[in-house]
Design a protein around this motif. Structure first.
Motif, PDB file in Angstrom:
ATOM      1  N   PHE A  85       0.852  -1.183   0.000  1.00  0.00           N
ATOM      2  CA  PHE A  85       0.000   0.000   0.000  1.00  0.00           C
ATOM      3  C   PHE A  85       0.890   1.236   0.000  1.00  0.00           C
ATOM      4  N   CYS A  86       0.692   2.112  -0.955  1.00  0.00           N
ATOM      5  CA  CYS A  86       1.466   3.354  -0.975  1.00  0.00           C
ATOM      6  C   CYS A  86       0.717   4.410  -1.781  1.00  0.00           C
ATOM      7  N   MET A  87       0.958   5.645  -1.440  1.00  0.00           N
ATOM      8  CA  MET A  87       0.358   6.790  -2.120  1.00  0.00           C
ATOM      9  C   MET A  87       1.468   7.664  -2.690  1.00  0.00           C
ATOM     10  N   ASP A  88       1.204   8.277  -3.816  1.00  0.00           N
ATOM     11  CA  ASP A  88       2.111   9.278  -4.346  1.00  0.00           C
ATOM     12  C   ASP A  88       2.232  10.417  -3.334  1.00  0.00           C
ATOM     13  N   ARG A  89       3.375  11.038  -3.293  1.00  0.00           N
ATOM     14  CA  ARG A  89       3.621  12.090  -2.296  1.00  0.00           C
ATOM     15  C   ARG A  89       2.622  13.240  -2.396  1.00  0.00           C
ATOM     16  N   SER A  90       2.027  13.431  -3.574  1.00  0.00           N
ATOM     17  CA  SER A  90       1.074  14.524  -3.753  1.00  0.00           C
ATOM     18  C   SER A  90      -0.313  14.191  -3.227  1.00  0.00           C
ATOM     19  N   TYR A  91      -0.526  12.933  -2.794  1.00  0.00           N
ATOM     20  CA  TYR A  91      -1.866  12.486  -2.412  1.00  0.00           C
ATOM     21  C   TYR A  91      -1.886  11.865  -1.021  1.00  0.00           C
ATOM     22  N   ARG A  92      -1.026  12.335  -0.144  1.00  0.00           N
ATOM     23  CA  ARG A  92      -0.915  11.685   1.153  1.00  0.00           C
ATOM     24  C   ARG A  92      -1.804  12.319   2.214  1.00  0.00           C
ATOM     25  N   SER A  93      -2.923  12.861   1.782  1.00  0.00           N
ATOM     26  CA  SER A  93      -3.960  13.238   2.727  1.00  0.00           C
ATOM     27  C   SER A  93      -4.792  11.994   3.024  1.00  0.00           C
ATOM     28  N   LEU A  94      -5.577  12.050   4.070  1.00  0.00           N
ATOM     29  CA  LEU A  94      -6.262  10.855   4.538  1.00  0.00           C
ATOM     30  C   LEU A  94      -7.335  10.365   3.561  1.00  0.00           C
ATOM     31  N   GLY A  95      -8.024  11.285   2.879  1.00  0.00           N
ATOM     32  CA  GLY A  95      -9.150  10.906   2.037  1.00  0.00           C
ATOM     33  C   GLY A  95      -8.834   9.881   0.959  1.00  0.00           C
ATOM     34  N   PRO A  96      -7.850  10.113   0.071  1.00  0.00           N
ATOM     35  CA  PRO A  96      -7.537   9.130  -0.974  1.00  0.00           C
ATOM     36  C   PRO A  96      -7.075   7.785  -0.415  1.00  0.00           C
ATOM     37  N   ALA A  97      -6.318   7.811   0.677  1.00  0.00           N
ATOM     38  CA  ALA A  97      -5.843   6.553   1.268  1.00  0.00           C
ATOM     39  C   ALA A  97      -7.009   5.736   1.815  1.00  0.00           C
ATOM     40  N   LEU A  98      -7.943   6.401   2.488  1.00  0.00           N
ATOM     41  CA  LEU A  98      -9.126   5.706   3.000  1.00  0.00           C
ATOM     42  C   LEU A  98      -9.929   5.088   1.861  1.00  0.00           C
TER      43      LEU A  98
END
Length: 347
Positions: A85-98
């Motif tokens: 599980f990983c997110m691009d640095r530009s999308y590391r707010s909680l909403g996209p990860a959830l």
């Protein structure tokens, strides 16, 4: 920002996934790892989900599920190990990860998967908490000092002082092991080639005290330890009169041994024999220390707390029981005794 979640095509999305994981999670992401982890697993091909930014037309995050077969109260059940599980640095707010992780769990609910297991970071554990999924337990890292010479040399760079102190320290370490009884009837040998059925049979007998554990047929053991890229594993066989009574799977860094799993026949005092032989082998291989991970709930495995090991640190375990399994009236997994070890996590 408009994020959608789609299931990846393991062939057409291959290069995108390899590159995204390399840039955002691990430098070890390459074609060899992709083939091994996602395509060659004997329990089945992986599932991967991509969070896609439809405005910028680029990936925002990736989540993966690695199939695994669990033995649950004697029944073999399909499971997913949630990984990568990983997110691009530009999308590391909680909403996209959830949103991305929720999609993974909803996919488990729609399938015939019994449960999902994750070994999350503290940040990822917070995401599970927001999804209403508590931490199930801990995976504890237990450390065993085998030789203190290098550490003493770093602390005291004067050999005339460090050498005798290191010698005394090593004598104390060996004396502490003498409280464990050892039998000369046990022979330790390095096992080469394919891991055979006798290892699987032994693991099954050793794991009987536990309600839940990873099923270990030969094809799984070979995939997990012989075929894994970027890591060389050593299989150690402990025999008595030619019969396999225990085994350990170990990998080495410059001066530390990582024990991925170790099991023995459920015989009184056999644990001491195995531990003494294992520590002796690792010392002779020049290892300064050894470590192993195991779940700390309800029971202890072979090494347990009897071999001079101490708990170094812990990391959380999350277990999600799918709605299909829960609605079928299966036992609540949280009430069962699990054994999870370092090898249950994928590289």
């Amino acid at each position: 920002m408009a994020i959608i979640i789609r299931e990846a095509d393991l062939q057409s999305d291959r290069s995108l996934i390899v590159r995204f994981l390399h840039d955002n999670l691990t430098e070890n992401s390459n074609d060899d790892r992709y083939n091994w982890l996602y395509l060659q697993n004997p329990a089945g091909a992986a599932k991967i989900w991509i969070a896609w930014d439809t405005v910028l037309d680029k990936p925002a995050g990736i989540s993966a599920a690695i199939p695994r077969t669990l033995s649950i109260k004697g029944q073999k059940r399909p499971c997913w190990i949630l990984a990568d599980f990983c997110m691009d640095r530009s999308y590391r707010s909680l909403g996209p990860a959830l949103k991305l992780q929720r999609e993974s769990l909803e996919a488990a609910d729609k399938s015939r998967i019994c449960c999902c297991i994750d070994f999350p970071s503290q940040t990822m554990a917070a995401i599970y908490a927001r999804l209403g999924i508590p931490v199930f337990g801990d995976l504890g890292r237990f450390a065993k000092p085998l030789n203190v010479s290098n550490r003493i040399n770093r602390l005291i760079p004067v050999s005339a002082l460090s050498a005798p102190i290191g010698w005394i320290g090593n004598v104390v370490l060996r004396l502490s092991d003498l409280r464990l009884r050892s039998s000369s009837k046990i022979v330790l040998e390095k096992s080469e080639g394919v891991i055979g059925g006798e290892f699987s049979d032994l693991a099954s007998m050793a794991l009987k005290p536990f309600d839940v554990f990873t099923d270990r047929p030969p094809e799984y053991l070979n995939w997990r330890y012989r075929e894994v890229p970027l890591q060389q594993n050593t299989v150690l066989a402990f025999r008595r009169a030619g019969r396999l009574v225990a085994y350990a799977i170990v990998s080495f860094t410059s001066d530390e041994a990582a024990i991925h799993e170790v099991f023995s026949l459920p015989e009184t005092d056999l644990c001491s024999d195995i531990v003494i032989k294992l520590w002796e082998y690792l010392r002779n291989a020049g290892m300064q220390s050894a470590s192993f991970w195991q779940s700390t709930n309800k029971n202890a495995s072979l090494l347990g707390f009897k071999s001079g090991c101490y708990l170094r640190n812990t990391s959380p375990i999350v277990v999600y029981q799918s709605k299909l399994a829960a609605d079928s009236g299966e036992s609540k997994l949280i009430d069962l005794s699990f054994l999870l070890v370092n090898g249950d996590r994928d590289s």
